[in-house]
Motif scaffolding. Structure first.
Motif, mmCIF file in Angstrom:
data_model
loop_
_atom_site.group_PDB
_atom_site.id
_atom_site.type_symbol
_atom_site.label_atom_id
_atom_site.label_comp_id
_atom_site.label_asym_id
_atom_site.label_seq_id
_atom_site.Cartn_x
_atom_site.Cartn_y
_atom_site.Cartn_z
ATOM 1 N N LYS A 175 0.837 -1.202 0.000
ATOM 2 C CA LYS A 175 0.000 0.000 0.000
ATOM 3 C C LYS A 175 0.875 1.257 0.000
ATOM 4 C CE LYS A 175 -3.915 1.756 2.568
ATOM 5 N NZ LYS A 175 -3.545 2.389 3.806
ATOM 6 N N ILE A 176 0.565 2.197 -0.891
ATOM 7 C CA ILE A 176 1.338 3.435 -0.928
ATOM 8 C C ILE A 176 0.678 4.465 -0.017
ATOM 9 C CG2 ILE A 176 2.184 5.321 -2.383
ATOM 10 C CD1 ILE A 176 1.960 3.208 -4.724
ATOM 11 N N MET A 177 1.418 4.906 0.989
ATOM 12 C CA MET A 177 0.879 5.886 1.930
ATOM 13 C C MET A 177 0.824 7.254 1.263
ATOM 14 S SD MET A 177 0.206 4.338 4.718
ATOM 15 C CE MET A 177 0.228 5.530 6.058
ATOM 16 N N ALA A 178 -0.312 7.923 1.342
ATOM 17 C CA ALA A 178 -0.424 9.229 0.707
ATOM 18 C C ALA A 178 -0.969 10.276 1.661
ATOM 19 C CB ALA A 178 -1.329 9.134 -0.516
ATOM 20 N N VAL A 179 -1.823 9.867 2.581
ATOM 21 C CA VAL A 179 -2.473 10.821 3.477
ATOM 22 C C VAL A 179 -1.798 10.747 4.854
ATOM 23 C CG1 VAL A 179 -4.651 11.542 4.514
ATOM 24 C CG2 VAL A 179 -4.645 10.448 2.260
ATOM 25 N N HIS A 180 -1.154 11.845 5.228
ATOM 26 C CA HIS A 180 -0.442 11.856 6.514
ATOM 27 C C HIS A 180 -1.172 12.747 7.509
ATOM 28 C CE1 HIS A 180 3.201 9.986 4.796
ATOM 29 N NE2 HIS A 180 2.798 10.614 3.694
ATOM 30 N N VAL A 181 -1.453 12.209 8.679
ATOM 31 C CA VAL A 181 -2.048 12.999 9.759
ATOM 32 C C VAL A 181 -1.003 13.135 10.862
ATOM 33 C CG1 VAL A 181 -3.896 13.167 11.466
ATOM 34 C CG2 VAL A 181 -4.342 12.049 9.260
ATOM 35 N N ASN A 182 -0.702 14.371 11.210
ATOM 36 C CA ASN A 182 0.225 14.625 12.315
ATOM 37 C C ASN A 182 -0.600 14.685 13.603
ATOM 38 O OD1 ASN A 182 1.831 15.925 14.281
ATOM 39 N ND2 ASN A 182 3.134 16.771 12.664
ATOM 40 N N LYS A 183 -0.498 13.621 14.378
ATOM 41 C CA LYS A 183 -1.357 13.502 15.561
ATOM 42 C C LYS A 183 -1.007 14.506 16.655
ATOM 43 C CE LYS A 183 -2.181 8.566 14.870
ATOM 44 N NZ LYS A 183 -1.869 7.233 15.407
ATOM 45 N N THR A 184 0.223 14.986 16.628
ATOM 46 C CA THR A 184 0.611 15.998 17.619
ATOM 47 C C THR A 184 -0.103 17.313 17.357
ATOM 48 O OG1 THR A 184 2.796 15.006 17.498
ATOM 49 C CG2 THR A 184 2.622 17.051 18.740
ATOM 50 N N LEU A 185 -0.329 17.611 16.068
ATOM 51 C CA LEU A 185 -0.900 18.920 15.711
ATOM 52 C C LEU A 185 -2.426 18.899 15.604
ATOM 53 C CD1 LEU A 185 1.643 20.205 13.011
ATOM 54 C CD2 LEU A 185 1.555 20.722 15.456
ATOM 55 N N CYS A 186 -3.008 17.725 15.291
ATOM 56 C CA CYS A 186 -4.464 17.662 15.073
ATOM 57 C C CYS A 186 -5.224 18.035 16.349
ATOM 58 C CB CYS A 186 -4.854 16.244 14.640
ATOM 59 S SG CYS A 186 -6.642 16.027 14.484
ATOM 60 N N LYS A 187 -6.303 18.847 16.163
ATOM 61 C CA LYS A 187 -7.150 19.204 17.310
ATOM 62 C C LYS A 187 -8.550 18.606 17.199
ATOM 63 C CE LYS A 187 -4.588 23.431 18.340
ATOM 64 N NZ LYS A 187 -4.451 24.808 17.859
ATOM 65 N N GLY A 188 -8.731 17.737 16.227
ATOM 66 C CA GLY A 188 -10.018 17.054 16.108
ATOM 67 C C GLY A 188 -11.184 17.963 15.773
ATOM 68 N N CYS A 189 -10.913 19.063 15.067
ATOM 69 C CA CYS A 189 -11.985 20.036 14.787
ATOM 70 C C CYS A 189 -12.987 19.504 13.772
ATOM 71 C CB CYS A 189 -11.395 21.348 14.279
ATOM 72 S SG CYS A 189 -10.710 21.246 12.601
ATOM 73 N N GLY A 190 -12.570 18.545 12.967
ATOM 74 C CA GLY A 190 -13.482 17.933 12.001
ATOM 75 C C GLY A 190 -13.627 18.673 10.688
ATOM 76 N N LEU A 191 -12.908 19.785 10.507
ATOM 77 C CA LEU A 191 -13.090 20.544 9.256
ATOM 78 C C LEU A 191 -12.617 19.758 8.034
ATOM 79 C CD1 LEU A 191 -12.282 24.261 10.249
ATOM 80 C CD2 LEU A 191 -14.505 23.245 9.704
ATOM 81 N N CYS A 192 -11.570 18.930 8.195
ATOM 82 C CA CYS A 192 -11.116 18.119 7.060
ATOM 83 C C CYS A 192 -12.238 17.194 6.590
ATOM 84 C CB CYS A 192 -9.870 17.322 7.427
ATOM 85 S SG CYS A 192 -10.033 16.370 8.952
ATOM 86 N N MET A 193 -12.994 16.673 7.552
ATOM 87 C CA MET A 193 -14.087 15.759 7.208
ATOM 88 C C MET A 193 -15.183 16.474 6.420
ATOM 89 S SD MET A 193 -14.183 13.991 10.941
ATOM 90 C CE MET A 193 -15.648 13.010 10.685
ATOM 91 N N THR A 194 -15.377 17.758 6.699
ATOM 92 C CA THR A 194 -16.456 18.483 6.017
ATOM 93 C C THR A 194 -16.090 18.835 4.579
ATOM 94 O OG1 THR A 194 -15.775 20.736 6.608
ATOM 95 C CG2 THR A 194 -17.094 19.543 8.235
ATOM 96 N N VAL A 195 -14.800 18.863 4.233
ATOM 97 C CA VAL A 195 -14.428 19.242 2.857
ATOM 98 C C VAL A 195 -14.013 18.046 2.000
ATOM 99 C CG1 VAL A 195 -13.757 21.602 3.471
ATOM 100 C CG2 VAL A 195 -12.011 19.792 3.485
ATOM 101 N N CYS A 196 -13.729 16.930 2.617
ATOM 102 C CA CYS A 196 -13.247 15.775 1.836
ATOM 103 C C CYS A 196 -14.383 15.184 0.989
ATOM 104 C CB CYS A 196 -12.685 14.699 2.753
ATOM 105 S SG CYS A 196 -12.176 13.225 1.847
ATOM 106 N N PRO A 197 -14.228 15.169 -0.338
ATOM 107 C CA PRO A 197 -15.303 14.634 -1.191
ATOM 108 C C PRO A 197 -15.386 13.108 -1.125
ATOM 109 C CG PRO A 197 -13.413 15.259 -2.537
ATOM 110 C CD PRO A 197 -13.084 15.666 -1.128
ATOM 111 N N LYS A 198 -14.371 12.463 -0.552
ATOM 112 C CA LYS A 198 -14.335 11.002 -0.537
ATOM 113 C C LYS A 198 -14.519 10.404 0.859
ATOM 114 C CE LYS A 198 -14.019 10.141 -4.837
ATOM 115 N NZ LYS A 198 -15.106 9.348 -5.465
#
Ligand SMILES: Cc1ncc(C[n+]2csc(CCOP(=O)(O)OP(=O)(O)O)c2C)c(N)n1
Ligand code: SF4
Ligand code: SF4
Ligand code: SF4
Ligand SMILES: [Mg+2]
Lengths: 280, 69
Positions: free
Chosen positions: B2-25
């Motif tokens: 599997k080729i990793m493409a989506v990286h989440v930096n867990k130290t920086l994430c605040k769980g605001c959920g905005l990424c979820m609202t814009v992701c078309p997939k």
């Protein structure tokens, strides 16, 4: 692939940040962080290194933006950002100076500095994060709070009309004026790019979400998405508003309103060049 | 592999959920995992659906996301 030192495998924009200060202090979902991303992308697209610029913030949540960017930074005098900017530009006219101001910083305590910087065409980029309230102090009513909004200090809804700061900037003489919003990162980046590239007083108003205070008081929810949607519903591209004025009533116009050239402020008393003494 | 493409930096994430609202997939979900600051972080649970539009990357207020080319 060059990896940033502290956050290996991270977002490439992190290289422009003071990484030891991250995560920044903004609440989850706050628009201030989105403004940082758009600003850095705009600077990058112009091959401008933020490290060569001076970033100025007064006091407020917005005012902390330049503290997190790896740039020369002045921070901490509420409303007086443009006085500092004027001093820097007179001493070092070639230095790029960018102010990050809250709506309160810019239009309340700093309102007079704002109109005179516009009148003088001070060669500074003035980025105003309009989150419709004094956020850092707990969500009080501010000069751009929409009429009727419940805030900490207006429990029955405010009853005073807000400024249209883009119209004010244009009237006072600013030579680049635009309004955008955080939910359109591409437009935000493009207007910030044009503002940074502009010679003269360039003003960008960014409608932004403060879910913690404005959201909770005015909308009754701290959900970032709810506030982002609320701002979107109240905004319309200026071009669309021209075609269908009935759909634009009471809404924020988005777009570039002014983009002109005129001489920039160099000080009211300028030393004459050698040999030019006595000439007018 | 599997080729990793989506990286989440867990130290920086605040769980605001905005990424979820814009992701078309619908790539992201908030997880029960908390980071040092006590925020529930997101994970790219449907990473293979990602079309690399980068909307999440420019939307995240915390520079916690990075889509690899
Ligand atoms: C001279 C002075 N007056 C008042 C304050 C208190 N104060 C701190 S931040 C702030 C307002 C912040 O609102 P804004 O500029 O819109 O920034 P935001 O926090 O909303 O981003 C005020 C009134 C201060 N620090 N200094
Ligand atoms: S109080 Fe509002 S403006 Fe300040 S960091 Fe929190 S969400 Fe952002
Ligand atoms: S937008 Fe950023 S901070 Fe918010 S949940 Fe997604 S990754 Fe985390
Ligand atoms: S790049 Fe686009 S599709 Fe992929 S996770 Fe981000 S928003 Fe979703
Ligand atoms: Mg404010």
């Amino acid at each position: 692939m060059s990896a940033p030192e502290l956050h290996v495998g991270g977002n490439p924009l992190l290289k422009y940040m003071r990484q030891e200060k991250l995560p920044h202090f903004f609440c989850p979902g706050c628009g201030c962080g989105q403004v940082i991303t758009a600003f850095l992308k705009a600077a990058e697209s112009l091959n401008l290194d933020p490290g060569t610029m001076v970033g100025i913030g007064g006091v407020g949540c917005t005012a902390r933006i330049p503290v997190y960017i790896d740039m020369d930074c002045l921070h901490g005098v509420h409303g007086r950002t443009l006085a500092w900017a004027t001093g820097i530009k007179l001493h070092k006219p070639d230095t790029k100076v960018v102010v990050f101001a809250g709506d309160g910083d810019a239009l309340s305590i700093g309102g007079n500095h704002f109109i005179h910087a516009a009148r003088r065409n001070l060669d500074v980029t003035f980025i105003v994060v309009n989150n419709f309230n004094f956020a850092m102090t707990g969500g009080q009513v501010a000069p751009m709070t929409p009429d009727g909004s419940v805030t900490m200090t207006t429990p029955y809804g405010s009853s005073e009309p807000p400024f249209d700061m883009c119209a004010l900037a244009a009237t006072a003489g600013a030579t680049y004026v635009a309004r955008t919003l955080t939910s359109n990162p591409a437009q935000m980046t493009s207007f910030l790019k044009n503002a940074l590239d502009h010679k003269g007083f360039s003003v960008v108003e960014i409608l932004s979400q403060c879910p913690t205070h404005f959201g909770r008081y005015a909308l009754g929810t701290g959900s970032p998405k709810a506030l982002v949607d609320w701002i979107k519903e109240r905004s319309i591209p200026a071009a669309a508003a021209e075609k269908k004025p009935e759909e634009a009533v009471g809404k924020y116009l988005l777009g570039e309103f002014v983009n002109i050239e005129r001489p920039v402020f160099r000080g009211s008393t300028v030393y004459p060049a050698a040999g030019e003494e006595g000439k007018k | 592999m599997k080729i990793m493409a989506v990286h989440v930096n867990k130290t920086l994430c605040k769980g605001c959920g905005l990424c979820m609202t814009v992701c078309p997939k619908n790539v992201y979900e908030i997880t029960s995992e908390t980071n040092r600051k006590g925020f529930n972080v997101v994970a790219a649970v449907r990473e293979s659906d990602c079309i690399k539009c980068r909307r999440c990357e420019v939307t995240c207020p915390d520079m916690a996301l990075w889509i690899e080319d």
